[in-house]
Motif scaffolding. Structure first.
Motif, PDB file in Angstrom:
ATOM      1  N   ILE A  19      34.509   6.315  82.375  1.00 36.08           N
ATOM      2  CA  ILE A  19      33.140   6.792  82.157  1.00 36.08           C
ATOM      3  C   ILE A  19      32.182   5.608  82.066  1.00 36.08           C
ATOM      4  CG2 ILE A  19      31.632   7.935  80.479  1.00 36.08           C
ATOM      5  CD1 ILE A  19      34.016   9.859  79.965  1.00 36.08           C
ATOM      6  N   TYR A  20      32.567   4.589  81.330  1.00 37.59           N
ATOM      7  CA  TYR A  20      31.718   3.404  81.198  1.00 37.59           C
ATOM      8  C   TYR A  20      31.455   2.770  82.565  1.00 37.59           C
ATOM      9  CZ  TYR A  20      30.236  -1.306  79.971  1.00 37.59           C
ATOM     10  OH  TYR A  20      29.531  -2.476  79.887  1.00 37.59           O
ATOM     11  N   LEU A  21      32.510   2.531  83.323  1.00 39.44           N
ATOM     12  CA  LEU A  21      32.359   1.878  84.619  1.00 39.44           C
ATOM     13  C   LEU A  21      31.603   2.750  85.614  1.00 39.44           C
ATOM     14  CD1 LEU A  21      35.824   0.125  84.953  1.00 39.44           C
ATOM     15  CD2 LEU A  21      33.613  -0.917  84.392  1.00 39.44           C
ATOM     16  N   GLY A  22      31.804   4.062  85.560  1.00 42.40           N
ATOM     17  CA  GLY A  22      31.075   4.964  86.445  1.00 42.40           C
ATOM     18  C   GLY A  22      29.586   4.946  86.173  1.00 42.40           C
ATOM     19  N   LEU A  23      29.225   5.008  84.902  1.00 43.41           N
ATOM     20  CA  LEU A  23      27.813   4.943  84.536  1.00 43.41           C
ATOM     21  C   LEU A  23      27.213   3.580  84.902  1.00 43.41           C
ATOM     22  CD1 LEU A  23      27.847   6.701  81.045  1.00 43.41           C
ATOM     23  CD2 LEU A  23      26.933   7.616  83.170  1.00 43.41           C
ATOM     24  N   LEU A  24      27.973   2.523  84.663  1.00 44.03           N
ATOM     25  CA  LEU A  24      27.499   1.182  84.995  1.00 44.03           C
ATOM     26  C   LEU A  24      27.270   1.032  86.496  1.00 44.03           C
ATOM     27  CD1 LEU A  24      26.864  -1.702  84.033  1.00 44.03           C
ATOM     28  CD2 LEU A  24      29.284  -2.226  84.363  1.00 44.03           C
ATOM     29  N   PHE A  25      28.198   1.515  87.304  1.00 45.48           N
ATOM     30  CA  PHE A  25      28.047   1.441  88.756  1.00 45.48           C
ATOM     31  C   PHE A  25      26.800   2.202  89.204  1.00 45.48           C
ATOM     32  CE2 PHE A  25      28.763   3.235  93.001  1.00 45.48           C
ATOM     33  CZ  PHE A  25      28.856   2.059  93.723  1.00 45.48           C
ATOM     34  N   GLY A  26      26.587   3.375  88.641  1.00 41.81           N
ATOM     35  CA  GLY A  26      25.404   4.161  88.985  1.00 41.81           C
ATOM     36  C   GLY A  26      24.114   3.445  88.623  1.00 41.81           C
ATOM     37  N   LEU A  27      24.075   2.849  87.434  1.00 42.85           N
ATOM     38  CA  LEU A  27      22.876   2.131  87.007  1.00 42.85           C
ATOM     39  C   LEU A  27      22.592   0.929  87.899  1.00 42.85           C
ATOM     40  CD1 LEU A  27      23.321   2.118  83.136  1.00 42.85           C
ATOM     41  CD2 LEU A  27      21.607   3.354  84.447  1.00 42.85           C
ATOM     42  N   ILE A  28      23.611   0.149  88.173  1.00 41.36           N
ATOM     43  CA  ILE A  28      23.418  -1.061  88.973  1.00 41.36           C
ATOM     44  C   ILE A  28      23.029  -0.705  90.403  1.00 41.36           C
ATOM     45  CG2 ILE A  28      24.604  -3.054  89.987  1.00 41.36           C
ATOM     46  CD1 ILE A  28      26.088  -3.342  87.325  1.00 41.36           C
ATOM     47  N   SER A  29      23.713   0.260  90.985  1.00 40.19           N
ATOM     48  CA  SER A  29      23.399   0.608  92.374  1.00 40.19           C
ATOM     49  C   SER A  29      21.997   1.212  92.489  1.00 40.19           C
ATOM     50  CB  SER A  29      24.448   1.556  92.948  1.00 40.19           C
ATOM     51  OG  SER A  29      24.513   2.749  92.203  1.00 40.19           O
ATOM     52  N   PHE A  30      21.607   2.067  91.551  1.00 38.43           N
ATOM     53  CA  PHE A  30      20.261   2.645  91.592  1.00 38.43           C
ATOM     54  C   PHE A  30      19.200   1.566  91.400  1.00 38.43           C
ATOM     55  CE2 PHE A  30      16.811   5.244  89.520  1.00 38.43           C
ATOM     56  CZ  PHE A  30      16.441   5.921  90.666  1.00 38.43           C
ATOM     57  N   SER A  31      19.439   0.644  90.491  1.00 37.88           N
ATOM     58  CA  SER A  31      18.485  -0.441  90.261  1.00 37.88           C
ATOM     59  C   SER A  31      18.351  -1.321  91.495  1.00 37.88           C
ATOM     60  CB  SER A  31      18.927  -1.297  89.062  1.00 37.88           C
ATOM     61  OG  SER A  31      18.936  -0.530  87.885  1.00 37.88           O
ATOM     62  N   LEU A  32      19.465  -1.645  92.117  1.00 35.89           N
ATOM     63  CA  LEU A  32      19.407  -2.477  93.324  1.00 35.89           C
ATOM     64  C   LEU A  32      18.683  -1.778  94.460  1.00 35.89           C
ATOM     65  CD1 LEU A  32      22.919  -4.183  93.363  1.00 35.89           C
ATOM     66  CD2 LEU A  32      20.701  -5.220  92.863  1.00 35.89           C
ATOM     67  N   VAL A  33      18.924  -0.490  94.631  1.00 34.34           N
ATOM     68  CA  VAL A  33      18.231   0.263  95.679  1.00 34.34           C
ATOM     69  C   VAL A  33      16.730   0.256  95.419  1.00 34.34           C
ATOM     70  CG1 VAL A  33      17.868   2.591  96.593  1.00 34.34           C
ATOM     71  CG2 VAL A  33      20.174   1.693  96.370  1.00 34.34           C
ATOM     72  N   LEU A  34      16.330   0.449  94.178  1.00 32.06           N
ATOM     73  CA  LEU A  34      14.897   0.439  93.857  1.00 32.06           C
ATOM     74  C   LEU A  34      14.270  -0.920  94.110  1.00 32.06           C
ATOM     75  CD1 LEU A  34      14.614   2.519  90.579  1.00 32.06           C
ATOM     76  CD2 LEU A  34      13.967   3.181  92.880  1.00 32.06           C
ATOM     77  N   ILE A  35      14.966  -1.972  93.725  1.00 29.96           N
ATOM     78  CA  ILE A  35      14.432  -3.314  93.928  1.00 29.96           C
ATOM     79  C   ILE A  35      14.280  -3.600  95.421  1.00 29.96           C
ATOM     80  CG2 ILE A  35      14.955  -5.775  93.678  1.00 29.96           C
ATOM     81  CD1 ILE A  35      16.236  -5.018  90.957  1.00 29.96           C
ATOM     82  N   LEU A  36      15.269  -3.200  96.206  1.00 26.48           N
ATOM     83  CA  LEU A  36      15.212  -3.440  97.644  1.00 26.48           C
ATOM     84  C   LEU A  36      14.257  -2.480  98.353  1.00 26.48           C
ATOM     85  CD1 LEU A  36      18.997  -4.064  98.292  1.00 26.48           C
ATOM     86  CD2 LEU A  36      17.175  -5.767  98.075  1.00 26.48           C
ATOM     87  N   LEU A  37      14.058  -1.301  97.785  1.00 29.75           N
ATOM     88  CA  LEU A  37      13.219  -0.282  98.403  1.00 29.75           C
ATOM     89  C   LEU A  37      11.736  -0.627  98.338  1.00 29.75           C
ATOM     90  CD1 LEU A  37      13.288   2.630  99.634  1.00 29.75           C
ATOM     91  CD2 LEU A  37      12.905   3.452  97.315  1.00 29.75           C
ATOM     92  N   LEU A  38      11.320  -1.142  97.204  1.00 27.70           N
ATOM     93  CA  LEU A  38       9.902  -1.455  97.028  1.00 27.70           C
ATOM     94  C   LEU A  38       9.615  -2.842  97.599  1.00 27.70           C
ATOM     95  CD1 LEU A  38       9.219  -0.035  93.479  1.00 27.70           C
ATOM     96  CD2 LEU A  38       8.583   0.930  95.661  1.00 27.70           C
ATOM     97  N   VAL A  39       8.937  -2.860  98.702  1.00 29.45           N
ATOM     98  CA  VAL A  39       8.645  -4.118  99.386  1.00 29.45           C
ATOM     99  C   VAL A  39       7.564  -4.896  98.659  1.00 29.45           C
ATOM    100  CG1 VAL A  39       7.905  -5.138 101.560  1.00 29.45           C
ATOM    101  CG2 VAL A  39       9.322  -3.085 101.571  1.00 29.45           C
ATOM    102  N   ASP A  40       6.524  -4.205  98.203  1.00 28.16           N
ATOM    103  CA  ASP A  40       5.426  -4.849  97.494  1.00 28.16           C
ATOM    104  C   ASP A  40       5.393  -4.331  96.056  1.00 28.16           C
ATOM    105  OD1 ASP A  40       3.216  -6.355  96.931  1.00 28.16           O
ATOM    106  OD2 ASP A  40       1.800  -4.976  97.874  1.00 28.16           O
TER     107      ASP A  40
END
Length: 159
Positions: A19-40
């Protein structure tokens, strides 16, 4: 601690770790997608909404962390007085999952606000909370020490 208790401990620990690792993976992947998604990311979309969320997001994060710490202390206090090792582990695992879920939700909220406002302040708050989340990694020896499960000298060394 007998062999069945050790087996039960392994099952509960594995469940908590997944459960810990699943939640962590979700948080990290969502954060990375957001950082890469927003160009400006420095272009704030709605200044009024941005100001409102600059107050709300830290309150939500601090509340989630505080509630998690409170629940963790309550879990340990309740678990120590449980009659069996299995009951201790069930109680502790339930409260720990609740603590992780609260923090996960607060971090996701901060990420979504970052997506709505494009203000990097919110992703920085999210990353700071994620560092705290990493500190909550379940360690076998710590769990067994907190719950007084070290009844034999070879526990948890063989785990």
């Amino acid at each position: 601690m007998n062999e069945s208790s050790k087996t039960h401990f392994e099952k509960e620990y594995t469940k908590l770790l997944v459960i810990y690792l699943g939640l962590l993976f979700g948080l990290i992947s969502f954060s990375l997608v957001l950082i890469l998604l927003l160009v400006d990311p420095d272009s704030v979309r709605d200044p009024e909404m941005n100001e409102l969320f600059q107050l709300i997001v830290p309150i939500v994060l601090v509340t989630a962390i505080s509630a998690g710490i409170f629940l963790s202390k309550k879990a340990i206090a309740q678990s120590i007085h449980a009659s069996s090792d299995a009951a201790k582990l069930r109680s502790y695992t339930g409260f720990k999952i609740l603590q992780l879920g609260l923090l996960d939700a607060a971090i996701l909220f901060s990420n979504v606000v970052y997506l709505l406002t494009s203000n990097t302040y919110f992703i920085y708050l999210s990353m700071a909370a994620l560092l705290y989340y990493l500190s909550l990694f379940p360690i076998k020896q710590k769990i067994s020490r907190l719950l007084n499960l070290e009844a034999s000298s070879d526990f948890p060394a063989k785990l």
